[in-house]
Design an enzyme around this catalytic site. Structure first.
Site, PDB file in Angstrom:
ATOM      1  N   ASN A  10      -8.222 -50.391  25.165  1.00 17.37           N
ATOM      2  CA  ASN A  10      -7.127 -50.007  24.278  1.00 17.37           C
ATOM      3  C   ASN A  10      -5.907 -50.808  24.722  1.00 17.37           C
ATOM      4  O   ASN A  10      -5.237 -50.462  25.686  1.00 17.37           O
ATOM      5  CB  ASN A  10      -6.890 -48.499  24.413  1.00 17.37           C
ATOM      6  CG  ASN A  10      -5.776 -48.012  23.506  1.00 17.37           C
ATOM      7  OD1 ASN A  10      -5.110 -48.801  22.839  1.00 17.37           O
ATOM      8  ND2 ASN A  10      -5.569 -46.712  23.501  1.00 17.37           N
ATOM      9  N   ARG A  91     -10.213 -50.499  20.602  1.00 18.10           N
ATOM     10  CA  ARG A  91      -9.443 -49.676  19.674  1.00 18.10           C
ATOM     11  C   ARG A  91      -8.481 -50.604  18.927  1.00 18.10           C
ATOM     12  O   ARG A  91      -7.699 -51.324  19.539  1.00 18.10           O
ATOM     13  CB  ARG A  91      -8.635 -48.633  20.442  1.00 18.10           C
ATOM     14  CG  ARG A  91      -7.724 -47.861  19.524  1.00 18.10           C
ATOM     15  CD  ARG A  91      -6.999 -46.758  20.267  1.00 18.10           C
ATOM     16  NE  ARG A  91      -6.187 -46.013  19.335  1.00 18.10           N
ATOM     17  CZ  ARG A  91      -4.865 -45.842  19.457  1.00 18.10           C
ATOM     18  NH1 ARG A  91      -4.215 -46.365  20.477  1.00 18.10           N
ATOM     19  NH2 ARG A  91      -4.199 -45.151  18.557  1.00 18.10           N
ATOM     20  N   HIS A 180      -4.786 -42.231  14.192  1.00 19.55           N
ATOM     21  CA  HIS A 180      -5.469 -41.281  15.087  1.00 19.55           C
ATOM     22  C   HIS A 180      -6.812 -40.866  14.482  1.00 19.55           C
ATOM     23  O   HIS A 180      -7.357 -39.820  14.840  1.00 19.55           O
ATOM     24  CB  HIS A 180      -4.664 -39.973  15.308  1.00 19.55           C
ATOM     25  CG  HIS A 180      -3.437 -40.111  16.155  1.00 19.55           C
ATOM     26  ND1 HIS A 180      -2.344 -39.281  15.998  1.00 19.55           N
ATOM     27  CD2 HIS A 180      -3.135 -40.945  17.173  1.00 19.55           C
ATOM     28  CE1 HIS A 180      -1.419 -39.603  16.880  1.00 19.55           C
ATOM     29  NE2 HIS A 180      -1.869 -40.611  17.598  1.00 19.55           N
ATOM     30  N   ARG A 241       9.288 -40.715  18.174  1.00 17.87           N
ATOM     31  CA  ARG A 241       9.372 -41.058  16.739  1.00 17.87           C
ATOM     32  C   ARG A 241       9.881 -39.865  15.939  1.00 17.87           C
ATOM     33  O   ARG A 241       9.542 -38.723  16.229  1.00 17.87           O
ATOM     34  CB  ARG A 241       8.001 -41.451  16.207  1.00 17.87           C
ATOM     35  CG  ARG A 241       7.471 -42.727  16.802  1.00 17.87           C
ATOM     36  CD  ARG A 241       6.146 -43.113  16.151  1.00 17.87           C
ATOM     37  NE  ARG A 241       5.290 -43.735  17.133  1.00 17.87           N
ATOM     38  CZ  ARG A 241       3.980 -43.519  17.251  1.00 17.87           C
ATOM     39  NH1 ARG A 241       3.354 -42.722  16.403  1.00 17.87           N
ATOM     40  NH2 ARG A 241       3.286 -44.114  18.186  1.00 17.87           N
ATOM     41  N   GLU A 384     -11.142 -40.126  22.653  1.00 15.97           N
ATOM     42  CA  GLU A 384     -11.245 -41.309  21.781  1.00 15.97           C
ATOM     43  C   GLU A 384     -12.141 -42.380  22.398  1.00 15.97           C
ATOM     44  O   GLU A 384     -12.849 -43.083  21.693  1.00 15.97           O
ATOM     45  CB  GLU A 384      -9.840 -41.873  21.512  1.00 15.97           C
ATOM     46  CG  GLU A 384      -9.051 -40.993  20.564  1.00 15.97           C
ATOM     47  CD  GLU A 384      -7.557 -41.292  20.569  1.00 15.97           C
ATOM     48  OE1 GLU A 384      -6.897 -40.917  21.557  1.00 15.97           O
ATOM     49  OE2 GLU A 384      -7.073 -41.890  19.611  1.00 15.97           O
TER      50      GLU A 384
END
Ligand code: ADP
Length: 399
Positions: A10, A91, A180, A241, A384
Site C-alpha cells: 500500500n 492497493r 474503502h 478531511r 484490507e
C-alpha cells in the site's frame, strides 16, 4: 516458512505499508512500514517472525525505501525473491471508469492507473511508484492491482450521479466512485458469515471509521450507496478531511479571501475535520482533550457523531430497512463512545446497543446489540491486506 504468501503493498504519498499474508490461513507472516519518505528523519519498521527491525535513517524516495526494506528482509531471513511469494497485491485508490475488479498488472495497466491521476492526484501517482519499484525488484511473480473504488461500481445511477450539468460531468469524469471498497466488501462478507447468512439475504450498513471514514449501504451484497464521492473528501467528518460541506464554501473562500485552489485543497484535506475543529486528528487525543474539559474537542466530537447519524438515517431509508449495522476501522473497532452515541435513542427503529457488551474489551468479531434489538449491531475488524491477498491469489489461480 512463507511459501504460498502474497506480498501486499500500500504505497502512499510519503509512506509505504507492506505485509506478507497467507491468503488461506489469514496469517500475517511479516509486516512493515516505511515512513517520512523524502525527509531526513525517515523511518522503517519491519516486524517478522523472530523480531522487529526498527531503523531511523533518511529515505530519499519510494524506490530507495523499498530497496532498503528488501535488504533488511534478506538480512534477517530469506531474500523476498526466494520466499515463495505467489503474487504481489497492490492497493490502488482510483480505478475510475476503467477498472472494476482485481487486475493483472502489465505496462498498459500501469499507464492506465497513472492516467487516472487527475482523479486522485494525492494517491494514484504514489500507487504507481510502488508498483513500478516492486515490479523491478520482484519481476518473476505476477502483480495484481486491487482498486478501492471497485466495490462501488454497482451503485445505481441515481446514487452515483451528481446533479450538475451532464456534459460538464461527462467531460470531467465526474460521478460518485466511492472508496474503502475493499474494506466494505470484506466486512460485509464477514458479517454474513458471523450471522450465518448469505450476503444476498441482508440489508447492511457498514461504518468504516478510521483516519479516513466512510459509510456504505449494501443490499444483497451489492453497494447501493456510499458517502465518499468523486474523491475521498466527501461524506463523514474525518481526521483531517471536512467531509460534506456546502460547495458554496469553496467559492466563498476564493472570492472572499482569495484562497487559491491548492490552498483550499490543503484546507479541506489536511486542516479540517477533527483536526480543524480541535487541533488533533487522532481520536484518542481528541478523547483525552474532552476529558480535560476542552470545549472545541467536545464540539468536534459532536459534529462527527451528528454527521454519522445523518447518514445512518439516510441509508436505512435507501435500503428500505436495515438488518445489520457494523462498525469497523480504528475508531469503529475501538471507540465505545462513538458506537454508543451514533446509535443512541433509536429503539423505535429497532436499534438497541447493549452498553455492557459495547464496553467489553475485545478484538474479536462481536455483536453489541441487545437481545431485544431487531437490528444486529456488530463490531468487525477490517483486514484490507487479507482481502487484497485473497483477491490476488484468486486472480493468479485463474491464469
Ligand atoms: P487508517 O484510516 O489510517 O487506516 P485506522 O483505521 O488505523 O486508520 O484508524 C485510526 C484511528 O483509530 C485514529 O483516530 C485512532 O485514534 C483511532 N483509534 C485506534 N485505536 C483506538 C482506541 N483504542 N480508542 C479510540 N480510538 C482508537
Amino acid at each position: 516458512m512463507s511459501d504460498g504468501t502474497v506480498l501486499v503493498i500500500n504505497s502512499g504519498s510519503s509512506s509505504i505499508k507492506f505485509q506478507l499474508v497467507h491468503p488461506d490461513t489469514s496469517e500475517s507472516v511479516a509486516h512493515g512500514l516505511i515512513e517520512r519518505i523524502g525527509e531526513t528523519d525517515g523511518h522503517i519498521v519491519y516486524n517478522h517472525r523472530t523480531g522487529v527491525e526498527d531503523r531511523s535513517l533518511p529515505i530519499a524516495d519510494h524506490r530507495a525505501g523499498l530497496k532498503m526494506v528488501l535488504a533488511i528482509v534478506a538480512e534477517v531471513g530469506r531474500p523476498l525473491s526466494e520466499a515463495g511469494i505467489i503474487a504481489v497485491g497492490h492497493r490502488v485508490v482510483h480505478g475510475g471508469d476503467v477498472f472494476y475488479s482485481p487486475t493483472l498488472i502489465d505496462d498498459g495497466v500501469v499507464k492506465a492507473i497513472a492516467d487516472l491521476s487527475n482523479l486522485a492526484p494525492l494517491h494514484n501517482p504514489a500507487n504507481v511508484i510502488g508498483i513500478e519499484v516492486a515490479r523491478e525488484e520482484l519481476p518473476d511473480v505476477p502483480h495484481v492491482a486491487v482498486f478501492d473504488t471497485a466495490f462501488f461500481h454497482t451503485l445505481p445511477a441515481a446514487a452515483s450521479t451528481y446533479a450538475i450539468d451532464r456534459e460538464v460531468a461527462k467531460a470531467n469524469q465526474i460521478r460518485r466512485y466511492g472508496f474503502h471498497g475493499t474494506s466494505h466488501e470484506y466486512v460485509a462478507g464477514r458479517v454474513a458469515d458471523f450471522l450465518g447468512k448469505d450476503t444476498a439475504e441482508l440489508n447492511q450498513i457498514v461504518l468504516h471509521l478510521g483516519n479516513g471514514a466512510s459509510a456504505s449501504a449494501i443490499k444483497g451484497g451489492k453497494a447501493i450507496d456510499t458517502t465518499m464521492g468523486l474523491t475521498p473528501l466527501e461524506g463523514l467528518v474525518m481526521g483531517t478531511r471536512s467531509g460534506d460541506i456546502d460547495p458554496g464554501i469553496i467559492l466563498h473562500l476564493n472570492r472572499n479571501s482569495g484562497m487559491k485552489v491548492d490552498e483550499i485543497d490543503d484546507l479541506l484535506n489536511r486542516r479540517s475535520g477533527l483536526k480543524g475543529l480541535s487541533g488533533v486528528n487522532d481520536f484518542r487525543a481528541l478523547l483525552a482533550l474532552i476529558e480535560g474539559g476542552d470545549e472545541y474537542a467536545k464540539l468536534a466530537y459532536d459534529v462527527y457523531v451528528h454527521m454519522l447519524r445523518k447518514y445512518i438515517g439516510a441509508f436505512i431509508v435507501q435500503l428500505g430497512g436495515v438488518d445489520v449495522i457494523t462498525f469497523t476501522g480504528g475508531v469503529g473497532e475501538n471507540n465505545v463512545d462513538v458506537r454508543r452515541d451514533s446509535l443512541a435513542g433509536l429503539s423505535r427503529l429497532g436499534i438497541d446497543v447493549d452498553q455492557v457488551v459495547n464496553e467489553a474489551k475485545s478484538r474479536d468479531e462481536r455483536r453489541i446489540s441487545s437481545a431485544e434489538s431487531a437490528v444486529a449491531v456488530l463490531v468487525v475488524p477490517t483486514n484490507e491486506e487479507l482481502a487484497i491477498a485473497r483477491a490476488a491469489k484468486a486472480l493468479v489461480a485463474a491464469l
